[in-house]
Design a protein around this motif. Structure first.
Motif, PDB file in Angstrom:
ATOM      1  N   GLU A 202       0.837  -1.199   0.000  1.00  0.00           N
ATOM      2  CA  GLU A 202       0.000   0.000   0.000  1.00  0.00           C
ATOM      3  C   GLU A 202       0.873   1.251   0.000  1.00  0.00           C
ATOM      4  O   GLU A 202       0.586   2.233  -0.690  1.00  0.00           O
ATOM      5  CB  GLU A 202      -0.920  -0.004   1.218  1.00  0.00           C
ATOM      6  CG  GLU A 202      -2.025  -1.049   1.168  1.00  0.00           C
ATOM      7  CD  GLU A 202      -3.052  -0.745   0.090  1.00  0.00           C
ATOM      8  OE1 GLU A 202      -3.170   0.422  -0.317  1.00  0.00           O
ATOM      9  OE2 GLU A 202      -3.736  -1.687  -0.351  1.00  0.00           O
ATOM     10  N   ALA A 206       1.141   4.199  -2.763  1.00  0.00           N
ATOM     11  CA  ALA A 206       1.012   5.620  -2.431  1.00  0.00           C
ATOM     12  C   ALA A 206       2.184   6.407  -2.971  1.00  0.00           C
ATOM     13  O   ALA A 206       2.034   7.540  -3.447  1.00  0.00           O
ATOM     14  CB  ALA A 206       0.912   5.782  -0.911  1.00  0.00           C
ATOM     15  N   GLN A 207       3.390   5.827  -2.917  1.00  0.00           N
ATOM     16  CA  GLN A 207       4.563   6.507  -3.442  1.00  0.00           C
ATOM     17  C   GLN A 207       4.472   6.658  -4.950  1.00  0.00           C
ATOM     18  O   GLN A 207       4.962   7.628  -5.516  1.00  0.00           O
ATOM     19  CB  GLN A 207       5.817   5.718  -3.075  1.00  0.00           C
ATOM     20  CG  GLN A 207       6.149   5.777  -1.592  1.00  0.00           C
ATOM     21  CD  GLN A 207       7.304   4.869  -1.225  1.00  0.00           C
ATOM     22  OE1 GLN A 207       7.860   4.194  -2.085  1.00  0.00           O
ATOM     23  NE2 GLN A 207       7.653   4.845   0.042  1.00  0.00           N
ATOM     24  N   GLU A 209       1.634   7.003  -6.639  1.00  0.00           N
ATOM     25  CA  GLU A 209       0.582   7.959  -6.968  1.00  0.00           C
ATOM     26  C   GLU A 209       0.913   9.376  -6.508  1.00  0.00           C
ATOM     27  O   GLU A 209       0.516  10.345  -7.135  1.00  0.00           O
ATOM     28  CB  GLU A 209      -0.739   7.514  -6.348  1.00  0.00           C
ATOM     29  CG  GLU A 209      -1.243   6.200  -6.933  1.00  0.00           C
ATOM     30  CD  GLU A 209      -2.501   5.712  -6.237  1.00  0.00           C
ATOM     31  OE1 GLU A 209      -2.954   6.405  -5.309  1.00  0.00           O
ATOM     32  OE2 GLU A 209      -3.014   4.652  -6.609  1.00  0.00           O
ATOM     33  N   ALA A 210       1.652   9.531  -5.397  1.00  0.00           N
ATOM     34  CA  ALA A 210       1.891  10.856  -4.838  1.00  0.00           C
ATOM     35  C   ALA A 210       2.601  11.792  -5.798  1.00  0.00           C
ATOM     36  O   ALA A 210       2.169  12.920  -6.004  1.00  0.00           O
ATOM     37  CB  ALA A 210       2.661  10.742  -3.521  1.00  0.00           C
ATOM     38  N   ASP A 238      -1.613  14.518  -0.859  1.00  0.00           N
ATOM     39  CA  ASP A 238      -0.666  13.607  -0.243  1.00  0.00           C
ATOM     40  C   ASP A 238       0.308  14.295   0.692  1.00  0.00           C
ATOM     41  O   ASP A 238       0.925  13.641   1.527  1.00  0.00           O
ATOM     42  CB  ASP A 238       0.124  12.854  -1.313  1.00  0.00           C
ATOM     43  CG  ASP A 238      -0.748  11.874  -2.055  1.00  0.00           C
ATOM     44  OD1 ASP A 238      -0.522  11.664  -3.242  1.00  0.00           O
ATOM     45  OD2 ASP A 238      -1.672  11.324  -1.424  1.00  0.00           O
ATOM     46  N   THR A 270      -3.542   8.060 -12.486  1.00  0.00           N
ATOM     47  CA  THR A 270      -3.194   7.258 -11.313  1.00  0.00           C
ATOM     48  C   THR A 270      -2.891   5.853 -11.761  1.00  0.00           C
ATOM     49  O   THR A 270      -3.318   5.423 -12.832  1.00  0.00           O
ATOM     50  CB  THR A 270      -4.334   7.231 -10.280  1.00  0.00           C
ATOM     51  OG1 THR A 270      -5.494   6.681 -10.890  1.00  0.00           O
ATOM     52  CG2 THR A 270      -4.629   8.628  -9.757  1.00  0.00           C
TER      53      THR A 270
END
Length: 371
Positions: A202, A206-207, A209-210, A238, A270
């Motif tokens: 996860e 996130a990395q 997408e950020a 983020d 994304t």
């Protein structure tokens, strides 16, 4: 896992197939199959036992040869069902006519051989921590020790009803203590490692997408410089640091003041990696790190040193693409798609403008994007 053994339907149902008396030839064959099992060739012996069972040759020892082979093939998660099957076979023996029934002593001795076969197989793989052990932990769950304990309790009671002071239950008790001790701890560690791996995945997503939200988000066009405001959606940005968020908003204002259109990405993109499997190299590394911790906890430093050297080799030869392929897949697709446009610029790597921009990129990514 392979399943070469086909289950005779009457066996697990506890229904004895019609049988004649076992003659000398059949008894000799059963003894040979027992010896074959003792040498570790459990599945081969079980396959021959299946052929005899289908030919209506029935003996409790023959059924036990088959059960050991089935355990060797299908593994620890299948053991509770095999123990329940054993209970049905005991009930079937007790219900058979006296002339076709095993004596309590023979029954107890045969069961002792069966349970010792289970125990030896477990001890072998649990001590070696080999691929079979890893597969047991991956296919089992934290409820397996309780299921084993319940099945063993039921089987112990069933044996006690037909055998006085049975010897065979000692081997069952050994399996039960191991299941509620070492096995339970190992399954809990595996469950925690899986949870941590999911959390790491996860975090990796996130990395991924950020940065996209910073690089490709299109600022709103404005003819005059507006006051810095944020929509409700911006609250989910983020960034966690208020100063960084303010700096980002300020640069966004600056783009609007210069009439920056942001046409390169009209809609933020994304990457959904939720369906991406974990890279085999990463999964193997996690297992090795978990194994190292287990060995350290046991004070087994000789084995821990072997794992440590292997992990050190992985670190020294670390290839991020091998361990995090989903992180780089989009980058490589973009490079491949626009390589003709990129190639002339890539060939200017030794020229001064390139070097200046490269230094700016290393020093300040945001300023590099603004330049």
């Amino acid at each position: 896992m392979s399943t070469r053994l086909v289950l005779p339907p009457n066996l697990l149902d506890g229904r004895r197939p019609p049988r004649p008396r076992v003659d000398g030839e059949s008894r000799s064959a059963i003894l040979q199959l027992s010896q074959l099992t003792d040498r570790g060739e459990c599945v081969e012996a079980a396959q021959q036992a299946v052929e005899m069972l289908r030919a209506d040759v029935y003996d409790l020892r023959l059924a036990c040869v088959y059960l050991v082979g089935l355990f060797a093939e299908r593994g620890l998660p299948h053991l509770p069902e095999l123990l329940r099957c054993t209970g049905r076979l005991i009930a079937d023996e007790a219900a058979a006519p006296p002339s076709m029934r095993s004596t309590p002593r023979v029954l107890d001795t045969t069961l002792q051989w069966l349970f010792q076969g289970f125990s030896t197989h477990i001890q072998f793989h649990a001590t070696r921590r080999d691929e079979t052990w890893t597969q047991w932990l991956q296919t089992g769950d934290v409820g397996l020790p309780a299921a084993l304990g319940e099945a063993i309790d039921e089987l112990t009671r069933a044996i006690g009803q037909v055998v006085e002071q049975p010897v065979s239950v000692a081997a069952l008790g050994k399996i039960q203590r191991w299941a509620r001790g070492d096995l339970e701890r190992a399954l809990l560690r595996t469950a925690r490692a899986d949870a941590e791996a999911e959390a790491d995945a996860e975090a990796e997503r996130a990395q991924i997408e950020a940065p996209e939200s910073v690089i490709e988000a299109e600022p709103k066009a404005a003819e005059t410089e507006p006051e810095p405001t944020r929509d409700d959606d911006d609250e989910q940005h983020d960034y966690d640091d208020d100063d960084e968020q303010h700096d980002y908003d300020h640069r966004n204002q600056h783009h609007q003041h210069r009439g920056y259109e942001g046409s390169r990405a009209s809609t933020p993109r994304t990457f959904d990696a939720s369906t991406e499997p974990q890279a085999p190299a990463m999964a193997a590394l996690r297992r090795k790190l978990a194994a190292f911790e287990i060995l350290i906890d046991r004070d087994d430093f000789a084995k821990a040193a072997i794992v440590a050297r292997d992990v050190q080799r992985i670190i020294e030869q670390f290839d991020p693409v091998e361990f995090l392929p989903s992180l780089f897949a989009r980058y490589f697709r973009a490079v491949n798609r626009r390589l003709p446009e990129l190639r002339p610029h890539l060939e200017q790597a030794d020229e001064t403008p390139w070097q200046v921009l490269s230094r700016l990129y290393q020093a300040d990514l945001e300023a590099f994007l603004d330049e």
